[in-house]
Design a protein around this motif. Structure first.
Motif, PDB file in Angstrom:
ATOM      1  N   SER A  97       3.938 -29.075  -9.564  1.00  0.00           N
ATOM      2  CA  SER A  97       5.350 -29.115  -9.007  1.00  0.00           C
ATOM      3  C   SER A  97       5.339 -29.159  -7.345  1.00  0.00           C
ATOM      4  CB  SER A  97       6.603 -28.477  -9.589  1.00  0.00           C
ATOM      5  OG  SER A  97       6.182 -27.021  -9.572  1.00  0.00           O
ATOM      6  N   ARG A  98       4.218 -28.494  -6.990  1.00  0.00           N
ATOM      7  CA  ARG A  98       4.245 -27.958  -5.623  1.00  0.00           C
ATOM      8  C   ARG A  98       2.966 -28.612  -5.120  1.00  0.00           C
ATOM      9  NH1 ARG A  98       5.648 -22.104  -3.783  1.00  0.00           N
ATOM     10  NH2 ARG A  98       5.757 -23.164  -1.842  1.00  0.00           N
ATOM     11  N   PRO A  99       2.708 -29.954  -4.898  1.00  0.00           N
ATOM     12  CA  PRO A  99       1.454 -30.327  -4.634  1.00  0.00           C
ATOM     13  C   PRO A  99       0.904 -30.152  -3.242  1.00  0.00           C
ATOM     14  CG  PRO A  99       3.216 -32.143  -4.566  1.00  0.00           C
ATOM     15  CD  PRO A  99       3.616 -31.042  -5.087  1.00  0.00           C
ATOM     16  N   LYS A 100       1.606 -29.646  -2.370  1.00  0.00           N
ATOM     17  CA  LYS A 100       1.157 -29.235  -0.787  1.00  0.00           C
ATOM     18  C   LYS A 100       1.115 -27.735  -0.784  1.00  0.00           C
ATOM     19  CE  LYS A 100       2.324 -33.488   0.303  1.00  0.00           C
ATOM     20  NZ  LYS A 100       0.907 -34.474   0.471  1.00  0.00           N
ATOM     21  N   LEU A 101       0.640 -27.087  -1.748  1.00  0.00           N
ATOM     22  CA  LEU A 101       0.602 -25.721  -1.647  1.00  0.00           C
ATOM     23  C   LEU A 101      -0.866 -25.630  -2.047  1.00  0.00           C
ATOM     24  CD1 LEU A 101       1.678 -22.783  -1.810  1.00  0.00           C
ATOM     25  CD2 LEU A 101       1.724 -23.092  -4.326  1.00  0.00           C
ATOM     26  N   THR A 102      -1.478 -24.685  -1.402  1.00  0.00           N
ATOM     27  CA  THR A 102      -2.897 -24.235  -1.840  1.00  0.00           C
ATOM     28  C   THR A 102      -2.869 -22.991  -2.291  1.00  0.00           C
ATOM     29  OG1 THR A 102      -3.272 -23.120   0.425  1.00  0.00           O
ATOM     30  CG2 THR A 102      -3.803 -25.660   0.395  1.00  0.00           C
ATOM     31  N   GLY A 103      -4.069 -22.700  -3.042  1.00  0.00           N
ATOM     32  CA  GLY A 103      -4.375 -21.414  -3.517  1.00  0.00           C
ATOM     33  C   GLY A 103      -5.428 -20.469  -3.148  1.00  0.00           C
ATOM     34  N   TRP A 104      -5.187 -19.147  -3.345  1.00  0.00           N
ATOM     35  CA  TRP A 104      -6.494 -18.206  -2.929  1.00  0.00           C
ATOM     36  C   TRP A 104      -6.640 -17.562  -4.034  1.00  0.00           C
ATOM     37  CZ3 TRP A 104      -5.086 -13.174  -1.295  1.00  0.00           C
ATOM     38  CH2 TRP A 104      -6.146 -12.210  -1.025  1.00  0.00           C
ATOM     39  N   TYR A 105      -8.225 -17.102  -4.357  1.00  0.00           N
ATOM     40  CA  TYR A 105      -8.438 -16.373  -5.589  1.00  0.00           C
ATOM     41  C   TYR A 105      -8.613 -14.996  -4.906  1.00  0.00           C
ATOM     42  CZ  TYR A 105     -11.225 -13.886  -9.037  1.00  0.00           C
ATOM     43  OH  TYR A 105     -11.572 -13.003  -9.979  1.00  0.00           O
ATOM     44  N   GLU A 106      -7.370 -14.138  -5.378  1.00  0.00           N
ATOM     45  CA  GLU A 106      -7.093 -12.808  -4.501  1.00  0.00           C
ATOM     46  C   GLU A 106      -7.958 -11.864  -5.141  1.00  0.00           C
ATOM     47  OE1 GLU A 106      -2.902 -12.174  -5.099  1.00  0.00           O
ATOM     48  OE2 GLU A 106      -2.802 -12.347  -7.092  1.00  0.00           O
ATOM     49  N   LYS A 107      -8.678 -12.067  -6.107  1.00  0.00           N
ATOM     50  CA  LYS A 107      -9.627 -10.761  -6.443  1.00  0.00           C
ATOM     51  C   LYS A 107     -10.832 -11.003  -5.734  1.00  0.00           C
ATOM     52  CE  LYS A 107      -6.776  -9.280  -9.695  1.00  0.00           C
ATOM     53  NZ  LYS A 107      -6.258  -8.041  -9.569  1.00  0.00           N
ATOM     54  N   GLY A 108     -11.172 -11.839  -5.021  1.00  0.00           N
ATOM     55  CA  GLY A 108     -12.306 -12.068  -4.276  1.00  0.00           C
ATOM     56  C   GLY A 108     -12.065 -11.784  -2.686  1.00  0.00           C
ATOM     57  N   PRO A 109     -13.244 -12.214  -1.751  1.00  0.00           N
ATOM     58  CA  PRO A 109     -12.542 -11.828  -0.532  1.00  0.00           C
ATOM     59  C   PRO A 109     -11.573 -12.447   0.231  1.00  0.00           C
ATOM     60  CG  PRO A 109     -15.210 -11.996  -0.905  1.00  0.00           C
ATOM     61  CD  PRO A 109     -14.491 -12.893  -2.183  1.00  0.00           C
ATOM     62  N   SER A 110     -10.758 -11.895   1.209  1.00  0.00           N
ATOM     63  CA  SER A 110     -10.000 -12.580   1.797  1.00  0.00           C
ATOM     64  C   SER A 110     -10.716 -13.469   3.132  1.00  0.00           C
ATOM     65  CB  SER A 110      -8.756 -11.470   2.368  1.00  0.00           C
ATOM     66  OG  SER A 110      -9.370 -10.651   3.384  1.00  0.00           O
ATOM     67  N   PRO A 111     -10.049 -14.502   3.533  1.00  0.00           N
ATOM     68  CA  PRO A 111     -10.631 -15.204   4.542  1.00  0.00           C
ATOM     69  C   PRO A 111     -10.901 -14.339   5.751  1.00  0.00           C
ATOM     70  CG  PRO A 111      -9.165 -16.518   3.573  1.00  0.00           C
ATOM     71  CD  PRO A 111      -8.853 -15.218   2.835  1.00  0.00           C
ATOM     72  N   GLY A 112     -12.167 -14.331   6.166  1.00  0.00           N
ATOM     73  CA  GLY A 112     -12.445 -13.660   7.367  1.00  0.00           C
ATOM     74  C   GLY A 112     -13.397 -12.381   7.071  1.00  0.00           C
ATOM     75  N   GLU A 113     -13.221 -11.950   5.741  1.00  0.00           N
ATOM     76  CA  GLU A 113     -13.558 -10.810   5.347  1.00  0.00           C
ATOM     77  C   GLU A 113     -15.148 -11.091   4.771  1.00  0.00           C
ATOM     78  OE1 GLU A 113     -13.249  -7.680   1.626  1.00  0.00           O
ATOM     79  OE2 GLU A 113     -11.639  -9.279   1.952  1.00  0.00           O
ATOM     80  N   ASN A 114     -16.218 -10.062   4.867  1.00  0.00           N
ATOM     81  CA  ASN A 114     -17.364 -10.349   4.450  1.00  0.00           C
ATOM     82  C   ASN A 114     -17.443 -10.784   3.099  1.00  0.00           C
ATOM     83  OD1 ASN A 114     -20.186 -10.578   5.408  1.00  0.00           O
ATOM     84  ND2 ASN A 114     -20.492  -8.669   4.105  1.00  0.00           N
ATOM     85  N   GLY A 115     -18.292 -12.022   2.897  1.00  0.00           N
ATOM     86  CA  GLY A 115     -18.246 -12.639   1.474  1.00  0.00           C
ATOM     87  C   GLY A 115     -17.769 -13.927   1.501  1.00  0.00           C
ATOM     88  N   THR A 116     -17.769 -14.647   0.337  1.00  0.00           N
ATOM     89  CA  THR A 116     -17.311 -15.859   0.148  1.00  0.00           C
ATOM     90  C   THR A 116     -15.790 -16.102  -0.305  1.00  0.00           C
ATOM     91  OG1 THR A 116     -19.482 -16.606  -0.110  1.00  0.00           O
ATOM     92  CG2 THR A 116     -17.705 -18.359  -0.572  1.00  0.00           C
TER      93      THR A 116
END
Length: 215
Positions: A97-116
């Protein structure tokens, strides 16, 4: 409710299975030229000036939740929601119902943190195009800007854009540790079948190259 692919996590590694459902059957008008029955007008991306040398990796950042992602080359600016796992250990996806939303896997690294770090989005839905419809139009040297909760923007530079069929998805290549801050953007790709869904996944590989304060 599922995306055209199901992202599952096993032993800390994300892999892609070929689950599909009626909810994932897309509107014909939303499919690109690489999908069966596609008739969409060719996408015109923003002007691109390739960088002679891709910038070196920036120093890793402290963890901070992503709030928004912007990709100027393909005219994307979208909010980011945190995603967890469902009861079967599969990564949740943004609601249809929200096709313009993206999702981040929050148990993994945040963008910019070391890792993928991992950001996912729909390519299309029954109602039409979704946020990552033109993800495969990105090129080496394009920028991906992720605004974080600490009011800093992590700037990533695209290294490569690959399309992998579901039966040959290289888990370690896509999700393995690289020793630096990296980002993966994922959506569906390949050909579309009404019963099986999309045949492949589009993966954008990028690494952190600079940092700026959010406006």
């Amino acid at each position: 409710m599922t995306l055209c692919v199901t992202f599952s996590l096993v032993a800390g590694i994300v892999w892609v299975s070929s689950d599909s459902s009626d909810d994932t059957r897309s509107a014909t008008a939303a499919r690109g030229s690489d999908a069966a029955g596609g008739g969409r007008e060719p996408f015109r991306r923003a002007p691109h000036t390739p960088e002679e040398h891709v910038p070196a990796s920036h120093t890793p950042l402290v963890p901070s939740r992503p709030m928004k992602v912007a990709i100027p080359a393909i005219f994307i600016e979208a909010p980011v929601a945190g995603l967890g796992l469902d009861k079967k250990g599969r990564l949740e996806v943004p609601p249809l119902s929200r096709p313009k939303l993206t999702g981040w896997y929050e148990k993994g690294p945040s963008p910019g943190e070391n890792g993928t770090a991992l950001l996912v989005g729909h390519r299309d839905t029954r109602t039409g195009p979704a946020i990552f419809l033109n993800l495969n139009a990105l090129r080496r040297g394009d920028k991906v800007n992720v605004v974080r909760a600490d009011r800093r923007t992590a700037v990533f530079t695209v290294d490569a854009v690959k399309t992998y069929t579901k039966d040959k998805f290289p888990d370690d290549t896509v999700y393995g540790e690289t020793g630096r801050p990296e980002l993966r953007l994922l959506t569906c790709g390949g050909r579309f079948d009404a019963k099986a869904g999309y045949s492949a996944n589009v993966v954008v590989f990028a690494h952190l190259t600079s940092l700026k304060k959010a406006a």
